[in-house]
Structure formats: structure tokens, C-alpha cells
Write an enzyme that holds these catalytic residues in place. Structure first.
Site, PDB file in Angstrom:
ATOM      1  N   GLN A   1      21.302  27.778  57.690  1.00 51.27           N
ATOM      2  CA  GLN A   1      21.905  26.529  58.175  1.00 51.27           C
ATOM      3  C   GLN A   1      21.325  26.124  59.536  1.00 51.27           C
ATOM      4  O   GLN A   1      21.252  24.940  59.842  1.00 51.27           O
ATOM      5  CB  GLN A   1      23.435  26.674  58.284  1.00 51.27           C
ATOM      6  CG  GLN A   1      24.167  26.706  56.959  1.00 51.27           C
ATOM      7  CD  GLN A   1      24.363  28.100  56.437  1.00 51.27           C
ATOM      8  OE1 GLN A   1      23.583  29.012  56.728  1.00 51.27           O
ATOM      9  NE2 GLN A   1      25.395  28.310  55.648  1.00 51.27           N
TER      10      GLN A   1
ATOM     11  N   ASP B   1      35.516  28.470  61.567  1.00 51.13           N
ATOM     12  CA  ASP B   1      36.109  28.110  60.275  1.00 51.13           C
ATOM     13  C   ASP B   1      37.604  28.339  60.256  1.00 51.13           C
ATOM     14  O   ASP B   1      38.330  27.715  59.494  1.00 51.13           O
ATOM     15  CB  ASP B   1      35.445  28.892  59.149  1.00 51.13           C
ATOM     16  CG  ASP B   1      34.066  28.335  58.869  1.00 51.13           C
ATOM     17  OD1 ASP B   1      33.146  28.672  59.641  1.00 51.13           O
ATOM     18  OD2 ASP B   1      33.936  27.521  57.941  1.00 51.13           O
TER      19      ASP B   1
HETATM   20  O1  MRU Z   1      28.995  28.417  55.111  1.00 46.07           O
HETATM   21  P1  MRU Z   1      29.039  27.211  55.970  1.00 46.07           P
HETATM   22  O2  MRU Z   1      27.697  26.565  56.158  1.00 46.07           O
HETATM   23  O3  MRU Z   1      30.113  26.233  55.534  1.00 46.07           O
HETATM   24  O4  MRU Z   1      29.484  27.766  57.403  1.00 46.07           O
HETATM   25  C1  MRU Z   1      29.679  26.861  58.434  1.00 46.07           C
HETATM   26  C2  MRU Z   1      30.026  27.469  59.726  1.00 46.07           C
HETATM   27  O5  MRU Z   1      30.173  28.663  59.845  1.00 46.07           O
HETATM   28  C3  MRU Z   1      30.289  26.534  60.869  1.00 46.07           C
HETATM   29  O6  MRU Z   1      29.889  27.101  62.081  1.00 46.07           O
HETATM   30  C4  MRU Z   1      31.800  26.230  60.927  1.00 46.07           C
HETATM   31  O7  MRU Z   1      32.263  25.790  59.679  1.00 46.07           O
HETATM   32  C5  MRU Z   1      32.112  25.200  61.947  1.00 46.07           C
HETATM   33  S1  MRU Z   1      31.524  23.598  61.464  1.00 46.07           S
HETATM   34  C6  MRU Z   1      31.954  22.481  62.657  1.00 46.07           C
END
Ligand code: MRU
Length: 371
Positions: free
Chosen positions: A218, A259
Site C-alpha cells: 500500500q 483501523d
Molecule cells: O489493509 P488496508 O489497506 O485496508 O489497511 C489500511 C491501514 O492499515 C490504514 O493505515 C488504516 O486503515 C488507516 S486509513 C486512514
């Protein structure tokens, strides 16, 4: 301050919306579709998916076509409205349909609390609607989902303004971030990246180090893409380089998203965040979490109670279709980890920066809708 890593001059047009509602035709909002930017195709392709069926929205969230805690909440809310707009039902049956669909969408991913928060907020709005015809309920459902999306944009803006304080007016500060907590993860300009954008606008020219973020990249695919679009000074590093980059004195602060945050301030975020927090503590670099209030789950006393998503080990052994470990090699793939509150210097919310002790700071926050 360390020498800057040379940057190409690049500024591209505004990013397409991560999550949007697209009405089908004649100017009224219903019927319509949930439109998401398909993040599995980035950075190579900018394509969208139009979603109506709950199974399609569920699959899009599950396979990370839309991801990032706030964006998942927004997509689920609009996905619920999209799924229920064609229900041919009595008022009582419609309420059951909304409940059933919300429960189904809630099984798409377990860790980001924004998913459950947004869905429950929509279900409550339908239950409490004053207009009780089925058409009125469909409209109330969509209005609530749109309000969540619109609010998220404002929350990100406020997080950015509060987070600007972290820079203390310093020019060219080095900011390390992990995963993507920017515009692609929200209905606005992001959580962890919002202070970076605010600093950029204030002329402070922050220098961002983006962890690549194994296994799904990501940081490389999404954070690098959106920061490059915004013309922010950016350097991509592999996850295992963070310690060296900190030791070289290039990092002044760390900002990550979350999250789910427990009542004591323990924060779940993308796998690898906990390690970054330990490295930051060792190098005496402040480690901040940026998240809207809806990411706080005060029903959980501590981070051990946060459910951690386990994903397919193929993401590690054969990610993006290329085999990188022998066939049959066992692998373990937790998608998130929990950073203990002791390692967190502050939690940047839309209501200001929470400081330790977080249990008291969180308890003092007034309740928000949907909780
Ligand atoms: O697996 P993902 O790509 O959904 O994980 C996203 C994250 O860990 C982000 O840092 C988190 O959701 C915060 S988004 C503002």
C-alpha cells in the site's frame, strides 16, 4: 538536517474520488450506484468499479479494491444504500432487508471498526426515520450514507489542521509513514497524510518517507502515487530500511493511521506499524497516530481484544501473481498489528490531539452518532 533526497518535479491533476455515489439519471439521487476507485489496479491503471449487489460490494472490500478504515466505512454505507434501493418490500420487510444486508457487509473485513460504525449508523437512521414509506426509508438510508462520506471529508481536513501542530513550524521535516492513510483510504484527504498536506500548503515542504508495506505494498502502490500527484517530497523505502533511515537522522516524526483504537489508546494498524513504533522509540522520534473519532472503539479496554484479520498466505508467497517462495511453503499473514499506547506520543483526531494518558483523554470525549 540531512541532505534532501533528489526529487523529480511532478504535479499531476487532482486525484479521482476514492468513493462516490453516482445517480443513474434524471437528477434525483436514487437510483444510483456506489463508484469506487479500484485500488488493486493502482498505480498502473486508474479504473473504477460501479457496485450495486451486496456480494459485489462485499467482495470489493474483501479484496481491497476499496481499503483504509474510513473509506471502508463510507463504501459499506453507500453499498448498503445501493443494495437496498431496489427492494420491493413493505416497510417492515424493508427494515429486515437493511439489517440483513448490513450484517452481511459487516463480514467483509474484521479489524477496521469504521465498517461496523458506519453500517450501524445507517441502520439506526432508517429505524429512526420520520418518513416511513419504503421510498422515504430508501432516501433516508442514502442520505445517511452520503452524510458519512461528506463528514469524512471534513474530519480529514480538521485532522490535518490539528496535525499541523506536530511540525512546530519546522521547514523540511522528515515524516515517516506506513501503509496508506491518505486520500485513497478516506472520503477526504486522509488521516496520517492530512497533516502532511496541511504542512505542504503552509509552505513547510515536508519530506515523506513511505514504507513500502509488505505484503500488499500500500505504501509503494498508493501512498507514493497520491503524494506524487500532490507534488509532496517523497522517498519510498523498503520496510526493513526504516531503522537505518531513522539512524541517519532523516526522520523527525512518524505519523500513521489506525483501523481501531481501544479505550486505553492501543492502536491497530497495518502489519509492521508496531515495529516502526519500537524503532521510533529507540531513536527518540515521536510516533503519532491520526484517526477520526469513529476509529475509537471504547467498548474494548485494550488492544488485545481487537480482532486481527488473517489473510491468504499466497499474498506473501505469490504476491501479485509472481511466486517468491517455494510452492507449499507455510506462511503466516496477519494483516494488522497493535501498537501499545506506551509507544504513542499523541492521537490526532478531528477534535484535537489526544495526549497520554489516553484512557482519560478518550473517556472525556463526548459520544458520537452510531456508537
Ligand atoms: O489493509 P488496508 O489497506 O485496508 O489497511 C489500511 C491501514 O492499515 C490504514 O493505515 C488504516 O486503515 C488507516 S486509513 C486512514
Amino acid at each position: 538536517m540531512k541532505d534532501a533526497i533528489p526529487q523529480p518535479q511532478r504535479r499531476k491533476p487532482a486525484l479521482p474520488a476514492t468513493v462516490a455515489w453516482i445517480p443513474d439519471g434524471d437528477g434525483s439521487p436514487l437510483p444510483g450506484v456506489l463508484r469506487i476507485l479500484d485500488q488493486t489496479r493502482l498505480p498502473a491503471r486508474v479504473t473504477h468499479l460501479d457496485l450495486v449487489a451486496p456480494a459485489d460490494t462485499h467482495a470489493a472490500i474483501r479484496r481491497l479494491a476499496v481499503r483504509g478504515a474510513p473509506a471502508i466505512g463510507c463504501a459499506a454505507a453507500l453499498g448498503l444504500a445501493a443494495a437496498c434501493q431496489h427492494a420491493n418490500a413493505t416497510t417492515a420487510d424493508f427494515l429486515c432487508e437493511v439489517r440483513k444486508t448490513a450484517d452481511f457487509l459487516a463480514t467483509s473485513r474484521p479489524t477496521a471498526v469504521n465498517l461496523f460504525w458506519a453500517l450501524e449508523r445507517c441502520v439506526s437512521a432508517v429505524r429512526q426515520a420520520t418518513e416511513t414509506s419504503v421510498a422515504g426509508l430508501k432516501r433516508a438510508l442514502l442520505d445517511e450514507a452520503l452524510a458519512i462520506l461528506e463528514e469524512d471529508g471534513r474530519l480529514c481536513q480538521a485532522i490535518g489542521q490539528h496535525g499541523l501542530e506536530l511540525f512546530g513550524g519546522r521547514h523540511g521535516a522528515g515524516v515517516l509513514t506506513h501503509c496508506n492513510a491518505g486520500a485513497l483510504a478516506t472520503g477526504g484527504r486522509g488521516t496520517a497524510l492530512a497533516p502532511v498536506y496541511a504542512a505542504q500548503e503552509a509552505g513547510l515542504e515536508p519530506r515523506v518517507f513511505a514504507d513500502e508495506t509488505r505484503p500488499l505494498l500500500q505504501g509503494a502502490r498508493l501512498t507514493a502515487w497520491e503524494l506524487q500527484h500532490a507534488g509532496v517530497n517523497l522517498t519510498l523505502i523498503c520496510d526493513n530500511m526504516a531503522a537505518q533511515v531513522m539512524r541517519e537522522g532523516r526522520v523527525d516524526l512518524v505519523i500513521v493511521g489506525a483501523d481501531r483504537i481501544a479505550a486505553n489508546g492501543d492502536a491497530a494498524n497495518k502489519i509492521g506499524t508496531y515495529g516502526v513504533a519500537i524503532l521510533a522509540r529507540h531513536h527518540q522520534i515521536p510516533f503519532y497516530v491520526a484517526a477520526p473519532y469513529s476509529t475509537i472503539d471504547a467498548t474494548l479496554a485494550g488492544g488485545d481484544a481487537i480482532p486481527i484479520e488473517q489473510r491468504n498466505p499466497d499474498e506473501i508467497t505469490a504476491g501479485f501473481g509472481r511466486r517468491t517462495a517455494p510452492r507449499g511453503c507455510p506462511a503466516y499473514n496477519p494483516a494488522f498489528d497493535v501498537t501499545p499506547h506506551e509507544l504513542i506520543a499523541g492521537i490526532v483526531t478531528e477534535r484535537g490531539i489526544l495526549r497520554p494518558p489516553f484512557d482519560a483523554a478518550i473517556a472525556a470525549l463526548p459520544q458520537s452518532p452510531g456508537r
